[in-house]
Design a protein around this motif. Structure first.
Motif, short mmCIF file in Angstrom:
data_model
loop_
_atom_site.label_atom_id
_atom_site.label_comp_id
_atom_site.label_asym_id
_atom_site.label_seq_id
_atom_site.Cartn_x
_atom_site.Cartn_y
_atom_site.Cartn_z
N UNK A 464 44.78 41.51 45.78
CA UNK A 464 43.34 41.67 45.62
C UNK A 464 42.94 41.49 44.16
N UNK A 465 41.63 41.23 43.96
CA UNK A 465 41.09 41.07 42.63
C UNK A 465 40.20 42.28 42.33
N UNK A 466 40.48 42.98 41.25
CA UNK A 466 39.71 44.15 40.84
C UNK A 466 39.07 43.87 39.49
N UNK A 467 37.84 44.40 39.34
CA UNK A 467 37.10 44.19 38.10
C UNK A 467 36.56 45.52 37.59
N UNK A 468 36.31 45.56 36.31
CA UNK A 468 35.74 46.75 35.71
C UNK A 468 35.38 46.48 34.27
N UNK A 482 41.61 42.11 37.10
CA UNK A 482 43.03 42.21 37.46
C UNK A 482 43.25 41.50 38.80
N UNK A 483 44.19 40.56 38.83
CA UNK A 483 44.50 39.81 40.05
C UNK A 483 45.99 39.99 40.39
N UNK A 525 28.01 50.58 32.68
CA UNK A 525 28.65 49.28 32.93
C UNK A 525 29.45 49.28 34.21
N UNK A 526 30.12 50.42 34.49
CA UNK A 526 30.87 50.52 35.74
C UNK A 526 29.94 50.45 36.94
N UNK A 527 28.81 51.16 36.88
CA UNK A 527 27.86 51.12 37.98
C UNK A 527 27.31 49.72 38.16
N UNK A 528 27.04 49.05 37.05
CA UNK A 528 26.52 47.67 37.13
C UNK A 528 27.53 46.74 37.77
N UNK A 529 28.78 46.88 37.38
CA UNK A 529 29.83 46.03 37.95
C UNK A 529 29.99 46.29 39.44
#
Length: 551
Positions: A464-468, A482-483, A525-529
């Motif tokens: 999976x691909x995770x972003x933050x 992160x991939x 920023x976390x909420x926006x992402x």
């Protein structure tokens, strides 16, 4: 009167003298000569000074001449030791004794008398106690010695596994040992026939032109099996003496060796590697077809067993060796190759003028031989060069990216990173993921964004691909992605800018924010992402439903 008395006295004196002469003549004629008696009963006497025979009687010389060995004293001591075991020690050290007498027991008793005559002279007298008064003293001991020697020879021949026999000019067997008789009985179903059959035809040797005395290998068939012998012949007293030594083990060994060589030959013929084996004189002894294919040399040249240097010179003429600057350097290089190969394992890479690359391996063999293996590694070298070029291209592409990228293995070891990553985090890059997390914490401080990244790294949810987002090392905002990759590996990228799709996003703040406001910025920023990810998933779901309806 007086004259008559004197005449009578003279006549009486003459008569007495004649009578005495006749009596002595008759006594001499009726009694054998003393010399003849002494000769018939001459004893066996040896006279030694030290260990040197200085004199001996006739029978003594005949006896010692019939004994095997070298030297009179060793031969006599060896013969006496078989009949009188204590004789050697007693004769060697007489001590203070001037006379020594020994008597043996058994089927052939022997009496020995040794006398010390002084000045190192020893007289040894031998006698047979059973024949001392029979007048056959000399013949008894000589006959005993000869019979004993004959018994040893017969026992040796009868217990020998070799076949031994004699045959006359007509080919009739006149004598044979026990091994020959047993083999003849085995061929005749246990029956002994006379004259003995000729198991090995010696005339075939003469017809073939072979000389007597030389060996030849023959086969003797017995029922369903066969035996092999190495037959030797020679002429003795107009008869042929033949000795056949068993050769079954040698035949089996030669057959096994021949089969082993055939197996090796077939194996060498199928090898794609060229093989050339040179003996200790550096003449070619063995090669395989692959050598012809790789070098292009003529088969006739190789079968002529050329020397190593003739072989290398022919390779040079065919442009199948590296092109040297001059001939002297070429000879020096080949001499070094031969010396290194004969002393130990040696490998060289030959880049040929035609663009091919050969790996030449030299290995020493027993008895000074040396083997050379020629392997075409052109495709391997090309593949290696292509692989290195791909790696170099991949590294250049990674370094050309603006994002800071790092790749970790399943065990947390860093596999690769680009220049942007090194410029972003600075310092010496550590090999393990834990070291990188420590570096991120030192550069950015503890924050919810960094904690979220660490939590994502711990989970590693498949591919999976995770972003933050998290605070950057210089106060800015870093978006991370992160991939997951195959094999448990993962790639992590950091980007210092935020997408302009949401101008009001908290990430679009000035880089120089106070440290107290950094936590609030990261939370926003976390909420926006998260909102952006939900929107993207809804959009992708709507597109899938639309495609399903159209289908």
């Amino acid at each position: 009167m007086l004259g008559q008395f004197l005449i009578a006295l003279a006549a009486a004196f003459v008569a007495v003298a004649v009578a005495l002469g006749l009596l002595r003549a008759l006594e001499r004629r009726g009694r054998p000569s003393r010399n003849a008696l002494d000769r018939d009963l001459e004893p066996i006497v040896f006279l030694f000074q030290g260990q040197r025979l200085v004199d001996a009687t006739g029978p003594a010389r005949a006896l010692i001449a019939a004994l095997p060995g070298e030297g009179e004293w060793p031969r006599l001591i060896a013969w006496l030791g078989m009949r009188l075991p204590q004789s050697e020690a007693a004769l060697t050290d007489m001590g203070q004794r001037a006379r020594l007498e020994l008597l043996g027991e058994g089927a052939a008793p022997l009496k020995l008398l040794a006398e010390d005559l002084g000045e190192g002279v020893l007289r040894i007298t031998l006698a047979d106690p059973r024949a001392e008064n029979a007048g056959i003293l000399v013949d008894s001991l000589s006959l005993t010695a000869m019979e004993h020697e004959l018994e040893i020879l017969r026992s040796t021949m009868d217990h020998s596994p070799m076949l031994a026999w004699r045959q006359d000019v007509q080919g009739q067997v006149t004598w044979a040992n026990s091994a020959y008789l047993q083999l003849a009985e085995a061929r005749a179903d246990g029956q002994t026939v006379w004259p003995l059959p000729q198991l090995i035809d010696l005339s075939a040797r003469s017809a073939g032109g072979g000389a007597l005395g030389s060996a030849r290998r023959v086969q003797v068939q017995i029922e369903d099996s066969s035996r092999w012998y190495d037959c030797h012949t020679h002429e003795v007293a107009e008869q042929t003496v033949a000795i056949a030594l068993p050769a079954d083990a040698a035949v089996r060994a030669e057959r096994s060796l021949r089969e082993f060589v055939q197996t090796l030959t077939k194996t060498f013929a199928d090898l794609p590697i060229g093989l050339a084996i040179f003996d200790r004189d550096r003449n070619l002894q063995l090669f395989n077809p692959a050598l012809i294919d790789l070098t292009g040399l003529a088969t006739g040249f190789l079968t002529a067993r050329p020397t190593l240097y003739a072989f290398l010179d022919r390779l040079r003429e065919a442009r199948m060796v590296p092109e040297p600057k001059d001939y002297r350097s070429w000879r020096n290089q080949m001499s070094s190759l031969e010396a290194a190969a004969s002393s130990g394992h040696h490998v060289e890479m030959w880049s040929l003028p035609g663009g091919q690359t050969y790996r030449v391996t030299g290995r020493p063999h027993p008895d000074g031989a040396v083997a050379f293996l020629f392997e075409d590694i052109t495709s391997e070298i090309s593949l290696t060069r292509k692989f290195r070029a791909d790696l170099s291209l991949g590294a250049e592409v990674m370094d050309a990216l603006e994002d800071a990228v790092v790749v970790f293995a399943a065990n947390g070891a860093m596999l690769m990173s680009n220049r942007s990553y090194a410029a972003l985090w600075g310092g010496e890059l550590r090999p393990m993921l834990g070291d990188h997390i420590t570096r991120w914490s030192q550069a950015c401080g503890e924050s919810p964004g960094l904690a979220g990244l660490c939590e994502a790294l711990d989970q590693r949810a498949g591919e999976m691909t995770l972003r933050g987002a998290m605070a950057g090392p210089e106060g800015g905002l870093l978006a991370w992605t992160m991939r997951g990759l195959s094999g448990g590996r993962l790639v992590l990228s950091f980007h210092a800018t935020v997408s302009p799709a949401r101008p009001a996003a908290p990430a679009q703040v000035a880089e120089a924010q106070p440290a107290a406001e950094r936590t609030e910025i990261e939370r926003a920023a976390q909420e926006w992402a998260a909102d952006e990810r939900v929107a993207r998933e809804l959009a992708e779901g709507g597109q899938e439903k639309q495609r399903a309806l159209q289908g």
